[in-house]
Design a protein around this motif. Structure first.
Motif, PDB file in Angstrom:
ATOM      1  N   ASN A 115      -1.925   9.032 -15.140  1.00 19.69           N
ATOM      2  CA  ASN A 115      -1.240   8.981 -13.855  1.00 19.69           C
ATOM      3  C   ASN A 115      -2.127   8.535 -12.701  1.00 19.69           C
ATOM      4  OD1 ASN A 115       1.468   9.621 -14.363  1.00 19.69           O
ATOM      5  ND2 ASN A 115       0.926  11.766 -14.652  1.00 19.69           N
ATOM      6  N   ASP A 116      -2.997   7.616 -12.964  1.00 16.77           N
ATOM      7  CA  ASP A 116      -3.807   7.027 -11.899  1.00 16.77           C
ATOM      8  C   ASP A 116      -3.113   5.770 -11.385  1.00 16.77           C
ATOM      9  OD1 ASP A 116      -5.906   8.836 -12.242  1.00 16.77           O
ATOM     10  OD2 ASP A 116      -6.581   7.699 -13.992  1.00 16.77           O
ATOM     11  N   GLU A 117      -3.473   5.367 -10.202  1.00 18.14           N
ATOM     12  CA  GLU A 117      -3.030   4.091  -9.675  1.00 18.14           C
ATOM     13  C   GLU A 117      -4.253   3.291  -9.260  1.00 18.14           C
ATOM     14  OE1 GLU A 117      -0.392   4.776  -6.480  1.00 18.14           O
ATOM     15  OE2 GLU A 117       1.360   5.052  -7.756  1.00 18.14           O
ATOM     16  N   VAL A 118      -4.219   2.020  -9.519  1.00 18.65           N
ATOM     17  CA  VAL A 118      -5.307   1.133  -9.103  1.00 18.65           C
ATOM     18  C   VAL A 118      -4.707   0.050  -8.233  1.00 18.65           C
ATOM     19  CG1 VAL A 118      -7.080  -0.444  -9.878  1.00 18.65           C
ATOM     20  CG2 VAL A 118      -6.581   1.586 -11.228  1.00 18.65           C
ATOM     21  N   TRP A 119      -5.190  -0.083  -7.012  1.00 19.28           N
ATOM     22  CA  TRP A 119      -4.683  -1.121  -6.121  1.00 19.28           C
ATOM     23  C   TRP A 119      -5.329  -2.449  -6.464  1.00 19.28           C
ATOM     24  CZ3 TRP A 119      -5.987   3.609  -3.441  1.00 19.28           C
ATOM     25  CH2 TRP A 119      -4.861   4.343  -3.065  1.00 19.28           C
ATOM     26  N   VAL A 120      -4.525  -3.428  -6.756  1.00 18.40           N
ATOM     27  CA  VAL A 120      -5.092  -4.718  -7.148  1.00 18.40           C
ATOM     28  C   VAL A 120      -4.848  -5.803  -6.109  1.00 18.40           C
ATOM     29  CG1 VAL A 120      -4.934  -4.213  -9.598  1.00 18.40           C
ATOM     30  CG2 VAL A 120      -2.996  -5.250  -8.483  1.00 18.40           C
ATOM     31  N   SER A 121      -4.008  -5.555  -5.148  1.00 17.28           N
ATOM     32  CA  SER A 121      -3.858  -6.510  -4.054  1.00 17.28           C
ATOM     33  C   SER A 121      -3.510  -5.736  -2.803  1.00 17.28           C
ATOM     34  CB  SER A 121      -2.746  -7.524  -4.374  1.00 17.28           C
ATOM     35  OG  SER A 121      -1.489  -6.888  -4.439  1.00 17.28           O
ATOM     36  N   MET A 122      -3.747  -6.317  -1.647  1.00 20.26           N
ATOM     37  CA  MET A 122      -3.539  -5.565  -0.422  1.00 20.26           C
ATOM     38  C   MET A 122      -3.193  -6.504   0.730  1.00 20.26           C
ATOM     39  SD  MET A 122      -6.165  -3.011   1.559  1.00 20.26           S
ATOM     40  CE  MET A 122      -7.140  -4.402   2.105  1.00 20.26           C
ATOM     41  N   LYS A 123      -2.058  -6.238   1.338  1.00 18.00           N
ATOM     42  CA  LYS A 123      -1.697  -6.943   2.557  1.00 18.00           C
ATOM     43  C   LYS A 123      -1.919  -6.025   3.756  1.00 18.00           C
ATOM     44  CE  LYS A 123       1.733  -9.873   0.241  1.00 18.00           C
ATOM     45  NZ  LYS A 123       3.154 -10.265   0.176  1.00 18.00           N
ATOM     46  N   ALA A 124      -1.655  -4.730   3.555  1.00 17.09           N
ATOM     47  CA  ALA A 124      -1.905  -3.733   4.588  1.00 17.09           C
ATOM     48  C   ALA A 124      -2.061  -2.408   3.883  1.00 17.09           C
ATOM     49  CB  ALA A 124      -0.736  -3.687   5.572  1.00 17.09           C
ATOM     50  N   GLY A 125      -2.721  -1.465   4.504  1.00 19.14           N
ATOM     51  CA  GLY A 125      -2.866  -0.155   3.886  1.00 19.14           C
ATOM     52  C   GLY A 125      -4.321   0.189   3.675  1.00 19.14           C
ATOM     53  N   PRO A 126      -4.709   0.558   2.460  1.00 20.52           N
ATOM     54  CA  PRO A 126      -6.082   1.009   2.212  1.00 20.52           C
ATOM     55  C   PRO A 126      -7.105  -0.086   2.489  1.00 20.52           C
ATOM     56  CG  PRO A 126      -4.634   1.546   0.369  1.00 20.52           C
ATOM     57  CD  PRO A 126      -3.871   0.628   1.255  1.00 20.52           C
ATOM     58  N   SER A 127      -8.257   0.340   2.974  1.00 17.37           N
ATOM     59  CA  SER A 127      -9.346  -0.603   3.200  1.00 17.37           C
ATOM     60  C   SER A 127      -9.999  -0.970   1.875  1.00 17.37           C
ATOM     61  CB  SER A 127     -10.385   0.023   4.121  1.00 17.37           C
ATOM     62  OG  SER A 127     -11.023   1.107   3.467  1.00 17.37           O
ATOM     63  N   GLN A 128     -10.817  -2.000   1.889  1.00 17.54           N
ATOM     64  CA  GLN A 128     -11.531  -2.393   0.680  1.00 17.54           C
ATOM     65  C   GLN A 128     -12.431  -1.259   0.184  1.00 17.54           C
ATOM     66  OE1 GLN A 128     -11.199  -4.986  -1.179  1.00 17.54           O
ATOM     67  NE2 GLN A 128      -9.745  -6.111   0.094  1.00 17.54           N
ATOM     68  N   GLU A 129     -13.026  -0.531   1.121  1.00 15.58           N
ATOM     69  CA  GLU A 129     -13.892   0.582   0.731  1.00 15.58           C
ATOM     70  C   GLU A 129     -13.091   1.694   0.070  1.00 15.58           C
ATOM     71  OE1 GLU A 129     -16.955   3.018  -0.081  1.00 15.58           O
ATOM     72  OE2 GLU A 129     -17.005   0.902   0.471  1.00 15.58           O
ATOM     73  N   GLU A 130     -11.890   1.970   0.579  1.00 14.00           N
ATOM     74  CA  GLU A 130     -11.035   2.991  -0.030  1.00 14.00           C
ATOM     75  C   GLU A 130     -10.596   2.571  -1.432  1.00 14.00           C
ATOM     76  OE1 GLU A 130      -8.824   5.032   3.814  1.00 14.00           O
ATOM     77  OE2 GLU A 130      -8.141   3.066   3.102  1.00 14.00           O
ATOM     78  N   ILE A 131     -10.290   1.294  -1.597  1.00 15.37           N
ATOM     79  CA  ILE A 131      -9.902   0.788  -2.911  1.00 15.37           C
ATOM     80  C   ILE A 131     -11.066   0.910  -3.888  1.00 15.37           C
ATOM     81  CG2 ILE A 131      -9.231  -1.274  -4.205  1.00 15.37           C
ATOM     82  CD1 ILE A 131      -7.698  -2.167  -1.711  1.00 15.37           C
ATOM     83  N   ARG A 132     -12.260   0.509  -3.425  1.00 14.78           N
ATOM     84  CA  ARG A 132     -13.451   0.615  -4.284  1.00 14.78           C
ATOM     85  C   ARG A 132     -13.693   2.060  -4.691  1.00 14.78           C
ATOM     86  NH1 ARG A 132     -17.813   2.355  -2.281  1.00 14.78           N
ATOM     87  NH2 ARG A 132     -19.810   2.333  -3.409  1.00 14.78           N
ATOM     88  N   ARG A 133     -13.633   2.975  -3.748  1.00 17.98           N
ATOM     89  CA  ARG A 133     -13.860   4.394  -4.036  1.00 17.98           C
ATOM     90  C   ARG A 133     -12.830   4.907  -5.043  1.00 17.98           C
ATOM     91  NH1 ARG A 133     -12.045   9.314  -1.617  1.00 17.98           N
ATOM     92  NH2 ARG A 133     -13.620  10.974  -1.642  1.00 17.98           N
ATOM     93  N   HIS A 134     -11.579   4.516  -4.830  1.00 19.00           N
ATOM     94  CA  HIS A 134     -10.505   4.937  -5.737  1.00 19.00           C
ATOM     95  C   HIS A 134     -10.746   4.401  -7.143  1.00 19.00           C
ATOM     96  CE1 HIS A 134      -6.303   6.006  -6.776  1.00 19.00           C
ATOM     97  NE2 HIS A 134      -6.362   4.913  -7.526  1.00 19.00           N
ATOM     98  N   ASN A 135     -11.132   3.128  -7.233  1.00 14.75           N
ATOM     99  CA  ASN A 135     -11.330   2.516  -8.536  1.00 14.75           C
ATOM    100  C   ASN A 135     -12.544   3.091  -9.270  1.00 14.75           C
ATOM    101  OD1 ASN A 135      -9.093   0.966  -8.119  1.00 14.75           O
ATOM    102  ND2 ASN A 135     -10.215  -0.916  -7.631  1.00 14.75           N
ATOM    103  N   LEU A 136     -13.590   3.439  -8.512  1.00 16.86           N
ATOM    104  CA  LEU A 136     -14.741   4.098  -9.135  1.00 16.86           C
ATOM    105  C   LEU A 136     -14.327   5.427  -9.759  1.00 16.86           C
ATOM    106  CD1 LEU A 136     -17.530   3.470  -6.456  1.00 16.86           C
ATOM    107  CD2 LEU A 136     -17.571   2.660  -8.833  1.00 16.86           C
TER     108      LEU A 136
END
Length: 417
Positions: A10-31
């Motif tokens: 039940n994880d989610e991985v953001w793979v594209s972004m138009k608005a919302g989480p920053s790149q740093e938040e995405i990186r942290r989430h993916n780590l």
């Protein structure tokens, strides 16, 4: 809005972004997501991680490199490939370097363990509960002493990143206050705070209900692996329960969800329950009901006493067989109610209920077939817990690991690495 790709657990991985989480938040989430996959799934190749997370291989390489530099994972050759040619490297958790402390506060025993990333038990202590040692302050003192011994003998360069305890009772989720633990004679005990102070490690102690954490453990590492909807029933002196629905642990408004043992199954003429009601599942199918019906010595309680009844029934003891039949009736009715309400794919019997199920499986199944809706039970599986007496301790460890699996680098930094 970002486009999420759902992965297992039940994880989610953001793979594209138009608005919302920053790149740093995405990186942290993916780590955190990648570390979670390796922590739960064990050795995994980069290619498999890329497929599970919906990311390209270069991104996976970057994430693995960061986690490797931090000392959280390592890459190495698989141990047994069984294939010709050069095998691909796999990513493994650094189990010896990063660990948590986990505690199981039982009615008749205390257990403490140092458990490494990936769920590896590195050190373990078990302490019998003696008369006069069950008050919360004394339990915290004993557990802290055992834990500090384990920390003191841990190799240099290792880091504790979390601490959690499992308690037989109602635990308030926001702050871990033990509201009521009848078999421990605890009420309104700030057990986590006391244990935190005694440990002095600078890490708060998370506290959870034992059956809920047992459900989490069996879901991630035991009989419920890969099952997104399950009910876990844990027998000690009483009966506790944990529910996984949609892959998530059901907690309820304040964390009291899953008190299955206090579901009323026999409202007319039922046995009195410690909660003040009558006819609860715990009162009708718990350890005390079994031993009383089997005409056992009331002072002989615990796992061995339950096993003795099951073994006696196997040898043909009529009284023991009748007791298991009676308890199996009520247990089957309780499970049928859970099947009708929750529609689980799997029901897992843990603690002393493992033995009870072995002795009364036919009766339990008969009641389920009689009382559960056909559509709700047609895919139902009844399973014994695979983690045995360690299920609760392993569940506490998973609670302790939760912070590093959200923010790996930040948590490790706070641990002083």
């Amino acid at each position: 809005m970002p486009s999420p790709v759902a992965g297992p657990y039940n994880d989610e991985v953001w793979v594209s972004m138009k608005a919302g989480p920053s790149q740093e938040e995405i990186r942290r989430h993916n780590l955190g997501t990648l570390l979670r996959h390796v922590h739960i799934g064990g050795s995994t190749s980069r290619a498999v991680l890329a497929e599970r997370m919906g990311l390209n291989r270069s991104t996976i390489l970057g994430l693995v490199s960061e986690l490797t530099s931090a000392g959280l994972v390592r890459e190495e050759l698989p141990r047994d490939t069984g294939r010709a040619g050069r095998p691909s490297l796999v990513v493994r958790p650094e189990s010896d370097r990063v660990y948590v402390l986990a505690f199981d506060v039982g009615v008749d025993r205390l257990a403490a363990a140092r458990i490494g990333l990936g769920g590896v038990v590195l050190d373990r202590r078990e302490i019998p509960v003696l008369p006069g040692r069950r008050d919360a302050d004394k339990v915290a003192e004993v557990l802290a002493g055992s834990a500090l011994e384990m920390v003191g003998t841990a190799p240099h360069g290792t880091y504790c990143v979390g601490v959690a305890a499992a308690v037989r009772g109602m635990v308030r989720r926001p702050d871990g206050l033990v509201r009521a633990a009848p078999y421990l004679d605890w009420e309104e005990e700030a057990f986590g705070e006391d244990l935190t102070r005694r440990l002095g490690l600078g890490l708060p102690v998370s506290v959870g209900n034992e059956a809920s954490l047992g459900a989490l453990a069996e879901h991630l590492r035991g009989a419920g692996t890969g099952c997104q909807d399950l009910v876990y029933l844990h027998g000690d002196i009483g009966i506790g329960g944990g529910v996984i629905t949609g892959g998530q642990l059901l907690g309820g408004d304040c964390g009291y969800g899953g008190e299955i043992g206090h579901m009323v199954v026999n409202p007319r003429g039922g046995r009195p329950c410690g909660c003040g009601a009558r006819g609860c599942l715990e009162a009708e199918a718990g350890e005390r009901a079994l031993l009383e019906t089997a005409q056992r010595d009331p002072s002989a309680t615990g796992r061995e006493a339950v096993r003795a009844v099951v073994e006696a029934a196997d040898r043909g003891d009529i009284t023991a067989r009748a007791a298991l039949h009676d308890v199996g009736d009520w247990l089957g009715i309780g499970v049928a109610n859970l099947v009708n309400v929750l529609n689980p794919r799997t029901v897992i019997f843990g603690g002393t209920l493992r033995e009870v199920f072995l002795g009364s499986a036919a009766q339990i199944r008969s009641r389920i077939n009689r009382h559960a809706l056909t559509a709700s039970r047609e895919n139902l599986r009844l399973r014994l817990g695979e983690l045995g007496d360690d299920a609760v301790l392993i569940g506490a460890a998973e609670l302790a690991f939760s912070e590093i699996l959200v923010g790996p680098l930040e948590t490790l930094a706070r641990a002083g690495a």
